[in-house]
Design a protein around this motif. Structure first.
Motif, short mmCIF file in Angstrom:
data_model
loop_
_atom_site.label_atom_id
_atom_site.label_comp_id
_atom_site.label_asym_id
_atom_site.label_seq_id
_atom_site.Cartn_x
_atom_site.Cartn_y
_atom_site.Cartn_z
N ASP A 1 0.86 -1.18 0.00
CA ASP A 1 0.00 0.00 0.00
C ASP A 1 0.90 1.23 0.00
O ASP A 1 2.10 1.13 -0.28
N ARG A 2 0.36 2.40 0.33
CA ARG A 2 1.15 3.62 0.31
C ARG A 2 2.24 3.62 1.37
O ARG A 2 3.26 4.31 1.22
N SER A 3 2.03 2.89 2.44
CA SER A 3 2.99 2.90 3.55
C SER A 3 3.96 1.73 3.51
O SER A 3 5.12 1.87 3.90
N VAL A 4 3.50 0.56 3.04
CA VAL A 4 4.27 -0.67 3.17
C VAL A 4 4.75 -1.16 1.82
O VAL A 4 3.96 -1.28 0.86
N ALA A 5 6.04 -1.44 1.71
CA ALA A 5 6.62 -2.06 0.53
C ALA A 5 7.83 -2.88 0.95
O ALA A 5 8.46 -2.60 1.98
N TRP A 6 8.15 -3.89 0.16
CA TRP A 6 9.29 -4.76 0.40
C TRP A 6 10.20 -4.74 -0.82
O TRP A 6 9.72 -4.69 -1.96
N LEU A 7 11.52 -4.82 -0.60
CA LEU A 7 12.51 -4.89 -1.66
C LEU A 7 13.36 -6.14 -1.48
O LEU A 7 13.63 -6.57 -0.36
N ALA A 8 13.81 -6.71 -2.60
CA ALA A 8 14.71 -7.86 -2.57
C ALA A 8 15.80 -7.63 -3.60
O ALA A 8 15.50 -7.24 -4.75
N GLY A 9 17.06 -7.88 -3.22
CA GLY A 9 18.12 -7.55 -4.16
C GLY A 9 19.39 -8.33 -3.99
O GLY A 9 19.44 -9.40 -3.36
N GLY B 1 23.32 -9.35 -2.99
CA GLY B 1 23.98 -9.47 -1.70
C GLY B 1 23.07 -9.91 -0.59
O GLY B 1 23.32 -9.65 0.59
N GLY B 2 21.98 -10.60 -0.95
CA GLY B 2 21.06 -11.12 0.05
C GLY B 2 20.24 -10.06 0.75
O GLY B 2 19.72 -10.29 1.86
N ALA B 3 20.07 -8.89 0.14
CA ALA B 3 19.35 -7.79 0.79
C ALA B 3 17.84 -7.96 0.68
O ALA B 3 17.31 -8.22 -0.40
N VAL B 4 17.15 -7.81 1.80
CA VAL B 4 15.69 -7.69 1.84
C VAL B 4 15.37 -6.53 2.76
O VAL B 4 15.74 -6.52 3.93
N LEU B 5 14.68 -5.52 2.22
CA LEU B 5 14.33 -4.33 2.98
C LEU B 5 12.82 -4.19 3.05
O LEU B 5 12.10 -4.64 2.15
N ARG C 1 15.77 -11.98 -6.40
CA ARG C 1 15.26 -11.33 -7.59
C ARG C 1 13.74 -11.16 -7.60
O ARG C 1 13.21 -10.54 -8.48
N ASP C 2 13.04 -11.75 -6.65
CA ASP C 2 11.59 -11.60 -6.62
C ASP C 2 11.13 -11.67 -5.18
O ASP C 2 11.71 -12.40 -4.36
N ILE C 3 10.09 -10.89 -4.87
CA ILE C 3 9.48 -10.95 -3.55
C ILE C 3 7.98 -10.70 -3.70
O ILE C 3 7.56 -9.85 -4.49
N GLU C 4 7.19 -11.46 -3.00
CA GLU C 4 5.74 -11.29 -2.95
C GLU C 4 5.36 -11.05 -1.50
O GLU C 4 5.78 -11.80 -0.61
N PHE D 1 2.14 -9.83 1.33
CA PHE D 1 0.70 -9.78 1.51
C PHE D 1 0.28 -8.70 2.50
O PHE D 1 -0.85 -8.25 2.49
N ASP D 2 1.20 -8.29 3.36
CA ASP D 2 0.99 -7.21 4.31
C ASP D 2 2.35 -6.86 4.91
O ASP D 2 3.39 -7.24 4.35
N ALA D 3 2.35 -6.15 6.03
CA ALA D 3 3.62 -5.74 6.63
C ALA D 3 4.36 -6.88 7.32
O ALA D 3 5.54 -6.73 7.65
N ARG D 4 3.70 -8.00 7.50
CA ARG D 4 4.32 -9.11 8.23
C ARG D 4 4.64 -10.31 7.35
O ARG D 4 5.63 -11.00 7.57
N ARG D 5 3.84 -10.57 6.33
CA ARG D 5 3.98 -11.80 5.54
C ARG D 5 4.58 -11.51 4.17
O ARG D 5 4.06 -10.67 3.43
N ALA D 6 5.65 -12.23 3.86
CA ALA D 6 6.30 -12.07 2.56
C ALA D 6 7.03 -13.36 2.20
O ALA D 6 7.37 -14.17 3.07
N VAL D 7 7.25 -13.55 0.90
CA VAL D 7 7.98 -14.69 0.37
C VAL D 7 9.02 -14.15 -0.61
O VAL D 7 8.69 -13.33 -1.46
N VAL D 8 10.28 -14.61 -0.50
CA VAL D 8 11.35 -14.08 -1.32
C VAL D 8 12.05 -15.21 -2.06
O VAL D 8 12.24 -16.30 -1.51
N LEU D 9 12.42 -14.94 -3.32
CA LEU D 9 13.06 -15.93 -4.19
C LEU D 9 14.49 -15.54 -4.49
O LEU D 9 14.76 -14.41 -4.92
N ALA D 10 15.43 -16.46 -4.26
CA ALA D 10 16.82 -16.30 -4.66
C ALA D 10 17.07 -17.12 -5.91
O ALA D 10 16.57 -18.24 -6.04
N ILE D 11 17.85 -16.56 -6.84
CA ILE D 11 18.13 -17.24 -8.10
C ILE D 11 19.55 -17.80 -8.08
O ILE D 11 20.36 -17.45 -7.23
#
Length: 359
Positions: free
Chosen positions: A58-66, A68-72, A95-98, A100-110
């Motif tokens: 939403d406008r307040s919550v976002a996740w990044l994945a990149g 060097g193993g970075a997840v912000l 390279r990918d992150i999904e 669902f809210d500020a607590r739940r996320a799934v991240v993919l490493a390639i």
């Protein structure tokens, strides 16, 4: 596809926001930020990672994945970003992150072999569960998508001549390899581009699309049953080890956009976008595409955004014509409801879409 990996490694605009975007994109402009229209407001992350994975909640919550193993994660609209990466992930390429809210996320490493992994969190990144570690030496996972907070898919480049899919039914905590009998054969050299987390996308509870390049033709695969059976269609985008469809976005089960081109700096990409109105069975080249390669695309209501290393473009014609509104570089873009759009890219760049006033 090894040469490709070596080089790439591998709005809902609703209400007032939609009206502002419509006015802004109706007029041509290539300034860094078009006066009186949409613009990217950078939100300093304090990171030098290249962020190709992005999830806008939403406008307040976002996740990044990149890199060097970075997840912000931000919970204050980008005012502050917190590193919430899984422990011991510094050597991984996310390279990918999904989310669902500020607590739940799934991240993919390639990566080759067991470098391809999937982690899930349900506590805002304080702890992570390793849900999948690839044990197939031929597999290389590129992208991931979710139908809802529990059911999702991730795709690998072809194994024994067919793209490989894994599925989860518990929010990413465990995965199973899907049978490949319903997947059409891959072309020689065909693969996905792990450039923006958008080579595998879904809409609704069952529809999913997979984008490719690298072979003799760029193609889009489509499934109506969560990845069990697939059809495939050619697109007008060029294809080579450095060309193809890099990202997809679907407004509904029928209307979609494909973007891509040639990711090599300075190389022309005259056909960088295409559209479909029949769920991906046929694709038509955009009448006025973005002028250069684009790696990410997202729908937001009637509008859509495309981003790449040389700028951002918008469309109000379902992808048939595009107008550039920013010249800064990004790799990926994602939009949540209510006009909340975010973009991310190299050297820690992350931004939120805002609307400037003319004059």
């Amino acid at each position: 596809m090894r040469p490709m990996r070596a080089l790439v490694r591998k709005m809902s605009f609703a209400g007032m926001c939609g009206a502002v975007v419509a006015v802004a994109l109706a007029a041509p402009g290539t300034a860094r930020a078009t006066a009186g229209g949409p613009a990217w407001r950078l939100t300093p992350t304090g990171s030098e990672a290249r962020f190709r994975g992005l999830a806008a909640v939403d406008r307040s919550v976002a996740w990044l994945a990149g890199s060097g193993g970075a997840v912000l994660r931000t919970t204050d609209g980008g005012g502050t970003w917190r590193n919430v990466a899984p422990a011991g992930a510094a050597g991984l390429e996310f390279r990918d992150i999904e989310a669902f809210d500020a607590r739940r996320a799934v991240v993919l490493a390639i990566g080759e072999g067991d470098a391809s992994r999937v982690y899930a969190t349900s506590d805002g990144g304080r702890t992570w569960t390793l849900g999948f570690r690839n044990d197939e030496p031929k597999a290389f996972y590129d992208c991931m998508t979710f139908f809802d907070s529990r059911h999702g898919l991730a795709m690998s480049d072809p194994v024994d001549g067919r793209f490989r899919l894994i599925a989860t039914g518990d929010g990413g905590r465990s995965w199973r390899v899907l049978p490949s009998a319903g997947m059409p054969p891959a072309l020689e050299g065909e693969a996905g581009f792990a450039a923006s987390g958008q080579c595998l996308v879904s809409h609704g509870s069952r529809d999913v699309w997979l984008a490719t390049g690298g072979g003799s033709r760029s193609r889009v695969f489509q499934s109506r049953d969560r990845g069990l059976t697939w059809t495939v269609a050619d697109t007008p985008l060029p294809s080579s080890p450095s060309q193809g469809v890099f990202a997809l976005a679907f407004r509904d089960s029928r209307h979609g956009i494909a973007v891509g081109g040639d990711y090599r700096p300075g190389e022309p990409s005259p056909t960088a976008a295409a559209t479909t109105g029949d769920g991906g069975r046929t694709w038509q080249a955009a009448r006025r595409p973005p002028a250069e390669y684009r790696s990410g695309v997202a729908y937001s209501g009637p509008a859509a955004l495309a981003v790449g290393p040389t700028g951002s473009d918008g469309t109000l014609t379902g992808g048939r014509t595009w107008t550039r509104f920013d010249t800064g570089g990004f790799d990926t873009v994602d939009c949540a409801s209510g006009g909340a759009c975010w973009a991310a890219g190299e050297k820690g760049r992350a931004a939120r879409l805002v609307f400037t006033r003319a004059g």
